[in-house]
Design a protein around this motif. Sequence first.
Motif, short mmCIF file in Angstrom:
data_model
loop_
_atom_site.label_atom_id
_atom_site.label_comp_id
_atom_site.label_asym_id
_atom_site.label_seq_id
_atom_site.Cartn_x
_atom_site.Cartn_y
_atom_site.Cartn_z
N ILE A 140 -8.51 2.06 58.86
CA ILE A 140 -9.08 3.34 59.27
C ILE A 140 -10.22 3.69 58.33
N ASN A 141 -11.36 3.95 58.88
CA ASN A 141 -12.52 4.33 58.08
C ASN A 141 -12.57 5.85 57.95
N ARG A 142 -13.10 6.49 58.96
CA ARG A 142 -13.27 7.93 58.93
C ARG A 142 -12.12 8.62 59.67
N MET A 143 -11.77 9.80 59.21
CA MET A 143 -10.81 10.66 59.90
C MET A 143 -11.42 12.04 60.00
N GLY A 144 -11.16 12.72 61.10
CA GLY A 144 -11.80 14.01 61.26
C GLY A 144 -11.01 14.98 62.12
N TRP A 145 -11.38 16.23 62.03
CA TRP A 145 -10.79 17.29 62.83
C TRP A 145 -11.87 17.96 63.67
N TYR A 146 -11.50 18.24 64.91
CA TYR A 146 -12.36 18.95 65.84
C TYR A 146 -11.55 20.10 66.42
N ARG A 147 -12.22 21.06 67.03
CA ARG A 147 -11.50 22.15 67.68
C ARG A 147 -12.24 22.59 68.93
N GLN A 148 -11.44 23.16 69.84
CA GLN A 148 -12.01 23.69 71.08
C GLN A 148 -11.36 25.03 71.37
N ALA A 149 -12.18 26.07 71.35
CA ALA A 149 -11.70 27.42 71.65
C ALA A 149 -11.75 27.65 73.15
N PRO A 150 -10.98 28.60 73.66
CA PRO A 150 -10.98 28.88 75.09
C PRO A 150 -12.38 29.18 75.60
N GLY A 151 -12.78 28.49 76.65
CA GLY A 151 -14.08 28.75 77.26
C GLY A 151 -15.27 28.19 76.51
N LYS A 152 -15.00 27.42 75.46
CA LYS A 152 -16.10 26.85 74.67
C LYS A 152 -15.99 25.34 74.60
N GLY A 153 -17.07 24.70 74.17
CA GLY A 153 -17.06 23.26 74.00
C GLY A 153 -16.39 22.85 72.71
N ARG A 154 -16.08 21.58 72.59
CA ARG A 154 -15.44 21.08 71.37
C ARG A 154 -16.46 21.04 70.24
N GLU A 155 -16.03 21.43 69.05
CA GLU A 155 -16.91 21.40 67.89
C GLU A 155 -16.25 20.66 66.74
N TRP A 156 -17.08 20.05 65.95
CA TRP A 156 -16.63 19.34 64.78
C TRP A 156 -16.25 20.33 63.68
N VAL A 157 -15.19 20.05 62.95
CA VAL A 157 -14.71 20.95 61.89
C VAL A 157 -14.86 20.31 60.51
N ALA A 158 -14.31 19.11 60.35
CA ALA A 158 -14.32 18.47 59.03
C ALA A 158 -14.15 16.97 59.18
N LEU A 159 -14.72 16.22 58.23
CA LEU A 159 -14.61 14.77 58.22
C LEU A 159 -14.27 14.29 56.81
N ILE A 160 -13.54 13.16 56.74
CA ILE A 160 -13.28 12.52 55.47
C ILE A 160 -13.40 11.02 55.65
N ASP A 161 -14.16 10.38 54.77
CA ASP A 161 -14.38 8.95 54.87
C ASP A 161 -13.36 8.19 54.02
N SER A 162 -13.42 6.87 54.09
CA SER A 162 -12.46 6.04 53.38
C SER A 162 -12.59 6.18 51.87
N ASP A 163 -13.76 6.60 51.39
CA ASP A 163 -13.93 6.82 49.95
C ASP A 163 -13.60 8.24 49.55
N SER A 164 -13.02 9.00 50.49
CA SER A 164 -12.60 10.39 50.32
C SER A 164 -13.75 11.38 50.22
N SER A 165 -14.95 10.96 50.53
CA SER A 165 -16.04 11.92 50.63
C SER A 165 -15.81 12.79 51.86
N THR A 166 -16.17 14.05 51.78
CA THR A 166 -15.87 15.01 52.86
C THR A 166 -17.12 15.74 53.31
N ASP A 167 -17.01 16.31 54.49
CA ASP A 167 -18.08 17.15 55.03
C ASP A 167 -17.43 18.19 55.92
#
Length: 115
Positions: free
Chosen positions: A31-58
Amino acid sequence: QGQPVESGGGLVQPGGSLRLSCATSGSVSNINRMGWYRQAPGKGREWVALIDSDSSTDYADSVKGRFIISRDNAKNTCYLQMSSLKPEDTAVYSCRIWTRTRDYWGHGTQVTVSS
C-alpha cells in the motif's frame, strides 16, 4: 477482496471528537498512499486528508489543524482523528487506498455533528 472497511463514525456534538479507522485485508500488500474523502448530503465528494508510505501528510484547508491522519503499516490500517468538529463536517467518510496497480474504496461511515 481488498476493499477497505471504515469504522468509528457516529453522532457527536459540535466541538467533539471522533476517531475513524480504515482497515484493509491482509491480501492487499504494498500500500502506497491512504486517504480519506467525504461526501455531505447534496454535495460532491471532497478530499479530506492523505498519507503516503513515508508518512508525509496533506490536508484540505477546511480540516487543517483539526484533523490528523495516521497509519499503522503493520496492521494495514489508516486512522483519522477528528477534533473540534463542526456541523459542516457532517458527511459520509470514505477511505481510499492505493497500491502499485490500483486503488480501492471503502463503503464509508456516517459522521453526524449536531446538538
